[in-house]
Design an enzyme around this catalytic site. Sequence first.
Site, short mmCIF file in Angstrom:
data_model
loop_
_atom_site.label_atom_id
_atom_site.label_comp_id
_atom_site.label_asym_id
_atom_site.label_seq_id
_atom_site.Cartn_x
_atom_site.Cartn_y
_atom_site.Cartn_z
N GLU A 485 -7.70 34.07 -12.48
CA GLU A 485 -7.19 35.41 -12.77
C GLU A 485 -5.69 35.36 -13.07
O GLU A 485 -4.91 34.87 -12.24
CB GLU A 485 -7.45 36.33 -11.58
CG GLU A 485 -8.93 36.49 -11.26
CD GLU A 485 -9.17 37.06 -9.86
OE1 GLU A 485 -8.22 37.60 -9.27
OE2 GLU A 485 -10.30 36.94 -9.36
N GLU A 516 -14.30 36.16 -8.65
CA GLU A 516 -14.09 34.96 -7.83
C GLU A 516 -15.32 34.08 -7.74
O GLU A 516 -15.21 32.84 -7.77
CB GLU A 516 -13.62 35.36 -6.44
CG GLU A 516 -12.19 35.85 -6.35
CD GLU A 516 -12.02 37.30 -6.74
OE1 GLU A 516 -10.87 37.77 -6.83
OE2 GLU A 516 -13.05 37.98 -6.95
N ASP A 541 -7.82 35.52 0.88
CA ASP A 541 -8.64 36.68 1.27
C ASP A 541 -9.78 36.90 0.28
O ASP A 541 -10.87 37.32 0.66
CB ASP A 541 -7.78 37.95 1.32
CG ASP A 541 -6.49 37.75 2.08
OD1 ASP A 541 -6.33 38.35 3.15
OD2 ASP A 541 -5.61 36.99 1.59
N PHE A 542 -9.51 36.62 -0.99
CA PHE A 542 -10.51 36.89 -2.03
C PHE A 542 -11.62 35.84 -2.06
O PHE A 542 -12.63 36.03 -2.73
CB PHE A 542 -9.84 36.95 -3.41
CG PHE A 542 -8.68 37.89 -3.51
CD1 PHE A 542 -8.48 38.90 -2.58
CD2 PHE A 542 -7.77 37.77 -4.56
CE1 PHE A 542 -7.39 39.77 -2.68
CE2 PHE A 542 -6.70 38.62 -4.67
CZ PHE A 542 -6.50 39.62 -3.73
N ILE A 543 -11.39 34.73 -1.38
CA ILE A 543 -12.40 33.67 -1.40
C ILE A 543 -13.67 34.11 -0.70
O ILE A 543 -14.76 33.55 -0.93
CB ILE A 543 -11.83 32.37 -0.80
CG1 ILE A 543 -12.39 31.14 -1.54
CG2 ILE A 543 -12.08 32.26 0.71
CD1 ILE A 543 -11.61 29.87 -1.32
N HIS A 585 -4.71 40.99 2.12
CA HIS A 585 -3.87 40.10 1.33
C HIS A 585 -3.00 39.20 2.22
O HIS A 585 -2.08 38.56 1.73
CB HIS A 585 -2.94 40.88 0.39
CG HIS A 585 -3.60 41.43 -0.82
ND1 HIS A 585 -4.53 42.44 -0.78
CD2 HIS A 585 -3.47 41.11 -2.15
CE1 HIS A 585 -4.92 42.74 -2.00
NE2 HIS A 585 -4.30 41.94 -2.85
#
Length: 787
Positions: A485, A516, A541-543, A585
């Site tokens: 991204e 993701e 955090d997005f994982i 985040h």
Amino acid sequence: MVREITLLPEFAPGFVEIKDKIPKFQYRKSLEGDLRKEELTREECIDLLKWMLFIRNLEEMIFELRENKGRYGPMKYLYIGATHLSIGQEAVSTGAISAILPDDYITSHHRGHGDALAKGYFAIKRMSDASLINLITEDEELAKFLGFEVKDKTHGELVEEALRLHLFRTIAELFGKEAGYCKGRGGSMHIADFSRGHLGANAIVGGSMGMAVGSGMASRYFEDQRLTLCFAGDGAFNNGISHEAINMATMAQFTNGLMGKKFGIPVIFAAVNNQYGMTGQQRGEVTGIEFLAERSFGYNKQGMHAEIVNGMDVLAVREATKRGAELARNGEGPVFLEFWCYRFKGHNVKDRLERKEDETYRALKELEAWTKIDPLKTFSKELTKEKIITPEELEEYKKESRARNELMAVKAAEAKSPDPKKMYFGLFTHTSSSEVPEKFRTSPILKKPEFLERDPHVPITYGEAVTETLFQEMKRDRRVVMWGEDIADYGGAYGVTTGLLEIFGRERIFNTAISEAAIIGSGAGAALRGLRPVVEIMYIDFILQALDQLGNQAAKWKYMSGGQATLPLTIRTTIGGGKGYAGQHSQSLEAILAHLPGLKIAAPSDAYDAKGMLTSAIRDDNLVVFIEHQNLYREPLAKGKVPKEEYLVPLGKAKIKREADPSKESVTLVGWLSMVPIALKAAEKLSEEDIEVEVIDIRCLYPLDIDTIVKSIQKTGRGVIVHQAVQFMGFGAEIGMEIQEKAFDYLDAPILRIAAPNTPPPSSSVLEKAFLPSEKNVIAGIKELIR
């Protein structure tokens, strides 16, 4: 995000036009016509029939073993694996795979025994005598065990022995045997044969779709004219990875010239719509559409060349797949084919429908209607009608197929089981790309980067070290490709990839949607095919959005395939904190990743290590999660003198950042990432009070260098672990336990953990300051420990 495409505020009234017709059940050819036009040969017709019989017999074997309490033909064997059968769906596997080439690729699903068998069958049928002999004799011990001889054999006899070997290895995998395709590590739902282009079946619904896209991306990049046929059930196309993967495959930049080359991703999404996910009915219950293909116009203007095909007709499947394959090879992919079919058995053998009383989610009359068009019966009838075979030959084929399956099942049952002492076989490889193949050594540079002229005696930041490493590895090896991204034009959220687009162009570094799961899944698929992707997940955090693709797919694929896979994928991600970004985040989630076998996890704390360890990660032939900390990008203590040339820092080796004088009160302080500068500052202040602190930067969570920690504990007698993550179940608990196990007799005090409280990170600056471990916390904790 893309300067080349200007988006202006245009609000003129009108309508969006979407093509509203998708071909449905259009196949109207006759077998007689295909034969007359030489679109099919008699031998091909018989092959299609024989292989549907081949698949049916394997599936019936599984059913009989369970139904008859381990009895099947002459054998008795307690089968304990999964029983997801595709009886009734044989035309899909057979017809589709017969229409692609032997060196094309497939991915499959938990009901994919037929896909595995068909991929091997059609590859074997096209082999030369020399290739067949090599296949049969490759494992001399196994050939002897099976009683195979190749001397003075005709081509037909060699083919038959190769087919028996293929069947044996499939059944052996079902039975959990060492001779199985995956050495018993994968079993019924995870069969893979990389040597024949089968990238693996998947027990997670839709799990392989990201990998299929990555495989297609690799074909596009290598320009090898190979396509990937992605089989997935109707339930999969209601899953999140389905949308992410298809959206990634249809990104306009692949075909509109933005990347230079105009070539779509050569993937055929084969939706095997057998009407039910498990029990949820696709039409009329769990979706709002009649056909899954209706969604295709939501992805591109061509509607992915979608077509709805009679999946009970092997010739219809074959023709549609041939047309789809031609489109894909010509750069017009991806293609969406929806094969309407039916499973005659339930979700598994416990799910029965044999009488009216068994009705739960299906009606008996529905099953009876579908069994009347059993693909084996209808195709056999056509072949006898056209006098391609006689009724007597048909019966002979049935007996031959059953006998072959019984014989190989007996041998599979007798075969050796895996040795428990080799439990870890296939988890990691010990190889790396120390040498780049000649054809990948030349990387065109579009613009010379300014940092090539830097003075190596002047310290650089952590972020600059990462940027320089990415450049050097992309220049060194053309297989290193980056996506994620906002990493192209914008340079990433923290500017670490700034300038790489201008240097290498969009074929080597490009943006993706906020997807993701697809980023990691496609990275895994591309790595399986020979690229060395570096993909970015902006925040750790997005994982969590991609945990299946990371933990169930990429991390497990080498092990579950019995060590077949090589998966050189690097996943870069960052940890935040201290900026008021709150609980989504600012988390430090590395302990979650450490619980997933198959991952290497790197976490450097300074510029020198960042460059050396990232170089090692990219060259490693294993999956590496490379964690950077946002606070280190410009942290003064993370800066350092970094050589301009390439160098390696080994993964799995801790570093003593500050040694303690054991003649004084001393303690071992273990940390990683942003906690290391904090630890060093605390150590310096404590030294003013004659308290000596040996600071160890573990650098890698896995492999963990516990030996360096233990040796330090033996010297100091005390251990403190500091980490940003919450204390409960943080990675410090693992380190502490290993210290207890390996250095208990040297401890003069309990192990101390200094970590965040067990809450999400708060936004308030006052609360966040109290939440994050600080220099003050470390000093106070150590003083308390040595009292």
